[in-house]
Design a protein around this motif. Structure first.
Motif, short mmCIF file in Angstrom:
data_model
loop_
_atom_site.label_atom_id
_atom_site.label_comp_id
_atom_site.label_asym_id
_atom_site.label_seq_id
_atom_site.Cartn_x
_atom_site.Cartn_y
_atom_site.Cartn_z
N CYS A 111 0.52 -1.21 -0.10
CA CYS A 111 0.05 -0.01 -0.15
C CYS A 111 0.83 1.14 0.07
O CYS A 111 1.92 1.36 0.51
CB CYS A 111 -0.99 0.01 1.43
N LEU A 112 0.49 2.26 -0.46
CA LEU A 112 1.10 3.51 -0.69
C LEU A 112 0.37 4.44 0.60
O LEU A 112 -0.79 4.39 0.70
CB LEU A 112 0.77 4.42 -1.83
N GLU A 114 -1.25 7.43 2.46
CA GLU A 114 -2.07 8.68 2.23
C GLU A 114 -0.87 9.80 2.29
O GLU A 114 0.07 10.14 3.31
CB GLU A 114 -2.98 9.05 3.16
N PRO A 115 -1.13 10.94 1.68
CA PRO A 115 -0.26 12.27 1.72
C PRO A 115 -0.07 12.75 3.21
O PRO A 115 0.80 13.38 3.49
CB PRO A 115 -0.74 13.30 0.73
N VAL A 232 7.91 8.65 0.78
CA VAL A 232 6.75 8.40 0.02
C VAL A 232 5.65 9.33 0.03
O VAL A 232 4.94 9.66 -0.80
CB VAL A 232 6.58 6.88 -0.16
N THR A 233 5.38 9.67 1.51
CA THR A 233 4.22 10.48 1.54
C THR A 233 4.34 11.72 0.68
O THR A 233 3.36 12.48 0.34
CB THR A 233 3.75 10.78 3.04
N TYR A 235 5.32 12.05 -2.42
CA TYR A 235 5.05 11.97 -3.66
C TYR A 235 3.88 11.17 -3.88
O TYR A 235 3.57 10.78 -5.06
CB TYR A 235 6.22 11.08 -4.21
N SER A 236 2.91 10.85 -2.93
CA SER A 236 1.72 10.15 -3.07
C SER A 236 0.69 10.57 -4.16
O SER A 236 0.33 9.90 -4.94
CB SER A 236 0.82 9.87 -1.73
N LYS A 237 0.70 12.04 -4.06
CA LYS A 237 -0.27 12.66 -4.86
C LYS A 237 0.15 12.57 -6.34
O LYS A 237 -0.68 12.38 -7.47
CB LYS A 237 -0.47 14.04 -4.48
N LYS A 240 -0.32 9.05 -7.67
CA LYS A 240 -1.62 8.72 -7.93
C LYS A 240 -1.95 9.30 -9.31
O LYS A 240 -2.48 8.65 -10.16
CB LYS A 240 -2.36 9.16 -6.87
#
Length: 264
Positions: A111-112, A114-115, A232-233, A235-237, A240
């Protein structure tokens, strides 16, 4: 549905673990984040080589190919902030696979986050990889035939930055560990595990998330150095957006790749 590690007679399986390859040779780690996509570090991508990924095995050179997938990479998207190895910013690459991976108990995405997800300092996480196993007093690094894992703990960025400043000539005022980075340490064990581009995975409330992607490969040179990962947070947006865009039609990212090579 996200995967989770599981145990068998031969050890623990990390079903999102990817070996990024050129001509069947392992060059970097990566993580499956969707059946059709792998995330790795941008500095792993060099020129317009033909890349492929291997999934579904903890062996670097498997003999038994049960459950193993070898899939060519169709497209590579580098983060626009990435300007080459000299300035490690935006050290993120997304690899679109030629065909989506067939999911099984051996192959599952992670899972990624959330930002807005905040990973607390001290959180226990795991680093996995085949590469860069260095003894504390030796400069040699070798690939291991079997996937290695190490327990690490999230470290405060400021503390991590102080450690690296002690070893560098940069003035304190210039931060080395930036906001889009995250540090993790195993408090000076003799071995340093992990592949460039490989995952930093954390279990949070029963769900396994990709917290980081190993960015600073040279950090492994001394075992007491914290590992530095892309957070990673941050870059989450963007991730996606790329995945959604790919669903709505093909894209031409090859010129971006070529441009980034020219700028290095």
């Amino acid at each position: 549905v996200c995967g989770k590690p599981w145990w068998s007679d031969v050890g623990r399986h990390w079903p999102w673990e990817v070996s990024l390859r050129v001509k069947h040779e392992h060059v970097c780690g990566g993580a499956l984040i969707d059946p059709g996509w792998v995330m790795t570090a941008a500095h792993c991508i060099q020129g317009t080589k033909e890349y492929s990924v291997m999934l579904g095995t903890s062996k670097l050179q498997p003999v038994d190919f049960t459950g193993v997938l070898l899939i060519p990479v169709r497209d590579i998207i580098l983060h626009p902030k990435y300007w080459g190895r000299t300035f490690i910013m935006g050290d993120v690459a997304l690899l679109q696979l030629h065909i989506p991976a067939t999911l099984s108990e051996y192959v599952q995405p992670i899972c990624l986050p959330e930002p807005n997800f905040h990973l607390r300092v001290g959180t226990q996480c795991w680093v996995t990889g085949w590469g860069q196993i260095k003894q504390r007093f030796s400069a040699n690094s070798t690939l291991t035939p079997e996937l290695q894992e190490a327990e690490v703990f999230i470290m405060d960025n400021k503390r991590c930055d102080r450690i690296y400043h002690k070893k560098s000539l940069f003035p304190r005022i210039i931060p080395l560990v930036l906001e889009d980075m995250i540090c993790a340490t195993n408090y000076g064990e003799n071995l340093c595990y992990g592949d460039s581009g490989g995952p930093l995975a954390c279990e949070v409330e029963g769900k396994w998330i990709l917290a980081g992607v190993l960015s600073w490969e040279k950090a492994c040179a001394k075992a007491q150095n914290p590992g530095v990962y892309i957070r990673v947070t941050k870059y989450s947006k963007w991730i996606k957006k790329q995945l959604d865009r790919a669903l709505s039609g093909p894209r031409a990212s090859t010129w971006l790749l070529l441009l980034s090579r020219l700028l290095q």
